[in-house]
Design an enzyme around this catalytic site. Structure first.
Site: not given
Length: 337
Positions: A120, A151
């Site tokens: 963004e 992960e």
């Protein structure tokens, strides 16, 4: 007389065997560390919320009332971490002013939140996409597909960080609700070893991630309505923190004038209209004058703002912005002088 020379044991062991032993030793340490850090039962974020113990028996209205009540506690948790958040902003600003980068690292929900904030920044502040980046366990495909098993892999984390060549002007912000995600810890540790400033963002105190970083932002949101679901209060808290870090950093760098997005992209009709309105608000010009200035600036909102605010032409405004490194308020002062 025969002379005997002692040979170090390491020289008597074949290289392949020595490498294997070194690998086994490292692997043993990794397993021990993993076991020591794997008991999630002790973490506050993994506890059962008493008010939600009969969640599956509740009506829709009861569920949303409970969720809403718990969500209302998140701002207070973030508020308690404001000094550390402000410290993080100062670190990021200092690095970006020297040409550094802000790099988010995370896995699963945490990685996606980091990716969202990073993506963004260019349309909001018209920055180079390399200025704010993200590294996510499983790579970009993990944004849409579940790759949570990744992960636990530290090698890809180190490889991804190595590729970015972190240095003293970069800030690496590792995000993990538990604070125990191996991928994120490995990336942060590597970045710190290369001189980058490192920050941990977690919901649990005294975590391995906190110890791996220079300092930590800890938002203690407590148990989730849906036990262990970090996309809920924890995710909300971390989205709030990243909003603060990136927005405040860009504001401090001068990409905001007043509270206006004066660096906003102008790549479609809606954004051109928004930019025109921003120029009006920033300079006090009427709609026609703002629209004309925006067109004359080449649809570059900060240039149009400096042109009108300082009563200069396009090239003078652009030169002032270049001299101020994009800081609009400083560019206006430079152009006026």
């Amino acid at each position: 007389m025969t002379t005997f020379r002692l040979v170090p044991c390491s020289k008597m062991v074949p290289l392949s065997l020595r490498s294997r032993k070194a690998y086994d030793l490292t692997r043993t340490r990794q397993i021990r560390t993993k076991k020591a850090n794997s008991d999630l039962r002790i973490l506050p974020t993994e506890q059962i919320l008493p008010a939600a113990s009969d969640l599956d028996l509740m009506s829709s209205l009861e569920i949303v009332r409970l969720m809403n009540a718990e969500d209302a506690t998140v701002p207070a948790a973030v508020g308690r971490a404001l000094p550390q958040i402000a410290r993080a902003i100062d670190v990021v600003v200092a690095g970006l002013r020297q040409g550094g980068r802000l790099i988010y690292v995370g896995a699963g929900t945490s990685g996606r939140i980091g990716a969202l904030d990073a993506s963004e920044i260019p349309p909001t502040f018209n920055t180079d996409p390399r200025t704010v980046q993200f590294i996510m366990a499983g790579g970009p495909k993990a944004l849409a597909d579940s790759t949570e098993a990744s992960e636990d892999d530290t090698a890809p984390a180190i490889a991804a960080m190595k590729k970015r060549k972190p240095g003293k002007h970069d800030t690496v912000l590792g995000i993990a609700t538990s604070g125990r995600t191996p991928f994120t810890i490995a990336a942060v540790e590597y970045a710190r070893s290369r001189g980058a400033r490192t920050i941990a963002l977690t919901c649990n105190r005294n975590s391995p991630l906190e110890r791996a970083a220079d300092f930590a932002i800890v938002t203690e949101v407590g148990p989730e309505v849906l036990a262990g679901s970090s996309r809920m209060k924890a995710g909300t808290a971390h989205k709030m923190v990243l909003n603060m870090v990136s927005t405040a950093a860009m504001t401090r760098l001068g990409y905001v004038y007043g509270n206006l997005m004066v660096n906003v992209w102008t790549k479609n009709e809606k954004l051109i209209q928004r930019a025109t309105h921003i120029v009006e608000q920033a300079t006090g010009a009427d709609h026609d004058a703002a629209s004309h200035a925006l067109k004359a600036s080449g649809n570059r909102t900060p240039v149009a703002v400096v042109m009108l605010a300082a009563s200069v032409n396009r090239s003078q405004a652009a030169a002032a912005l270049k001299k101020s490194k994009g800081h609009v308020r400083q560019a206006i002062d430079i152009a006026k002088s």
